[in-house]
Design a protein around this motif. Sequence first.
Motif, PDB file in Angstrom:
ATOM      1  N   LYS A   5     -23.692 102.813  35.505  1.00 41.81           N
ATOM      2  CA  LYS A   5     -24.622 103.492  34.597  1.00 41.81           C
ATOM      3  C   LYS A   5     -24.641 104.976  34.952  1.00 41.81           C
ATOM      4  CE  LYS A   5     -27.916  99.936  33.242  1.00 41.81           C
ATOM      5  NZ  LYS A   5     -27.990  98.913  34.321  1.00 41.81           N
ATOM      6  N   PRO A   6     -24.712 105.839  33.926  1.00 41.66           N
ATOM      7  CA  PRO A   6     -24.794 107.258  34.268  1.00 41.66           C
ATOM      8  C   PRO A   6     -26.110 107.570  34.975  1.00 41.66           C
ATOM      9  CG  PRO A   6     -24.993 106.918  31.895  1.00 41.66           C
ATOM     10  CD  PRO A   6     -24.722 105.581  32.490  1.00 41.66           C
ATOM     11  N   GLN A   7     -26.024 108.373  36.001  1.00 46.31           N
ATOM     12  CA  GLN A   7     -27.214 108.790  36.732  1.00 46.31           C
ATOM     13  C   GLN A   7     -27.426 110.259  36.466  1.00 46.31           C
ATOM     14  OE1 GLN A   7     -28.863 107.138  39.662  1.00 46.31           O
ATOM     15  NE2 GLN A   7     -28.121 105.240  38.763  1.00 46.31           N
ATOM     16  N   ASP A  27     -24.720 114.868  34.462  1.00 46.58           N
ATOM     17  CA  ASP A  27     -24.461 113.452  34.238  1.00 46.58           C
ATOM     18  C   ASP A  27     -23.392 113.010  35.250  1.00 46.58           C
ATOM     19  OD1 ASP A  27     -24.205 111.366  31.414  1.00 46.58           O
ATOM     20  OD2 ASP A  27     -22.950 111.151  33.195  1.00 46.58           O
ATOM     21  N   SER A  28     -23.723 111.992  36.042  1.00 51.09           N
ATOM     22  CA  SER A  28     -22.831 111.574  37.131  1.00 51.09           C
ATOM     23  C   SER A  28     -21.515 111.016  36.632  1.00 51.09           C
ATOM     24  CB  SER A  28     -23.531 110.539  38.008  1.00 51.09           C
ATOM     25  OG  SER A  28     -23.780 109.369  37.235  1.00 51.09           O
ATOM     26  N   LEU A  29     -21.492 110.475  35.411  1.00 52.76           N
ATOM     27  CA  LEU A  29     -20.248 109.887  34.887  1.00 52.76           C
ATOM     28  C   LEU A  29     -19.402 110.902  34.134  1.00 52.76           C
ATOM     29  CD1 LEU A  29     -21.106 106.314  33.571  1.00 52.76           C
ATOM     30  CD2 LEU A  29     -20.021 107.002  35.715  1.00 52.76           C
ATOM     31  N   SER A  30     -20.021 111.576  33.150  1.00 52.07           N
ATOM     32  CA  SER A  30     -19.243 112.525  32.334  1.00 52.07           C
ATOM     33  C   SER A  30     -19.021 113.841  33.059  1.00 52.07           C
ATOM     34  CB  SER A  30     -19.965 112.790  31.007  1.00 52.07           C
ATOM     35  OG  SER A  30     -21.110 113.592  31.228  1.00 52.07           O
ATOM     36  N   LYS A  31     -19.837 114.102  34.087  1.00 54.75           N
ATOM     37  CA  LYS A  31     -19.788 115.360  34.852  1.00 54.75           C
ATOM     38  C   LYS A  31     -20.218 116.580  34.036  1.00 54.75           C
ATOM     39  CE  LYS A  31     -18.419 113.468  38.664  1.00 54.75           C
ATOM     40  NZ  LYS A  31     -19.388 113.340  39.767  1.00 54.75           N
ATOM     41  N   CYS A 125     -27.255 116.895  27.589  1.00 56.17           N
ATOM     42  CA  CYS A 125     -27.100 116.126  28.819  1.00 56.17           C
ATOM     43  C   CYS A 125     -28.370 115.339  29.127  1.00 56.17           C
ATOM     44  CB  CYS A 125     -26.822 117.112  29.939  1.00 56.17           C
ATOM     45  SG  CYS A 125     -26.407 116.379  31.473  1.00 56.17           S
ATOM     46  N   GLY A 126     -28.213 114.159  29.678  1.00 57.83           N
ATOM     47  CA  GLY A 126     -29.341 113.410  30.223  1.00 57.83           C
ATOM     48  C   GLY A 126     -30.337 112.910  29.202  1.00 57.83           C
TER      49      GLY A 126
END
Length: 214
Positions: A5-7, A27-31, A125-126
């Motif tokens: 899951k994105p953090q 976003d931890s996944l998409s950066k 984002c987020g």
Amino acid sequence: MEAAKPQLIRETFPVGPLQCNCTIIGDSLSKKAIVIDPGGNPELIMARLEAHGLIVVSIIHTHAHLDHFLASGQMKELTGATLHLHKEDQFLWDSLEMQCRMFGVPYTPVPAPDQWLSDDQALDCGCGVALHTPGHTPGSMSFWFPQDKLLIAGDTLFKRGIGRTDLWGGDYSTIERSIKQRLYCLDEDATVVTGHGADTRLGDEMRDNPFVRA
Ligand SMILES: [Zn+2]
Ligand SMILES: [Zn+2]
């Protein structure tokens, strides 16, 4: 196996001559990341982005007092990201040189905003949303991240305080209405990142803020 899951990555630190709180949301996944209020120290902001491996897609502003956007031009140059502001603060953005003179701060030109922020606009984002909360300035914005119960309040709400309303375009009854109608209806467990100084909890301000109570 469950998909990751994105953090939300979030870091806040004071920057610039008036120690405005700059916040990085990533976003931890998409950066992908947004930078809020780069009021100075662009090299420090870049270092923190790099430490998290984040790429800035937009640079957004709670308002256009000098201390919240002094490094916005440099950040745009370094990252290629676009600059975002509520249109009602354009007159302040355009008067940066005068503001710098008044506060005795060295002036660095900043290019015009690329896009106007609007009320209830989704952020890049987020799952964040922009809230128009005028009063400290006519174009003051707060940024709300409901999934993470995180509120970026700029200079609208402080720990046991509110933003001053004696500067250009400030208005007390307007800031009072913004805080009551747009912020105090959010989750009371929300962490509030303020424009200067310490974080607070929204519910604590609703009960104990000496200026505006729920
Ligand atoms: Zn301000
Ligand atoms: Zn400020």
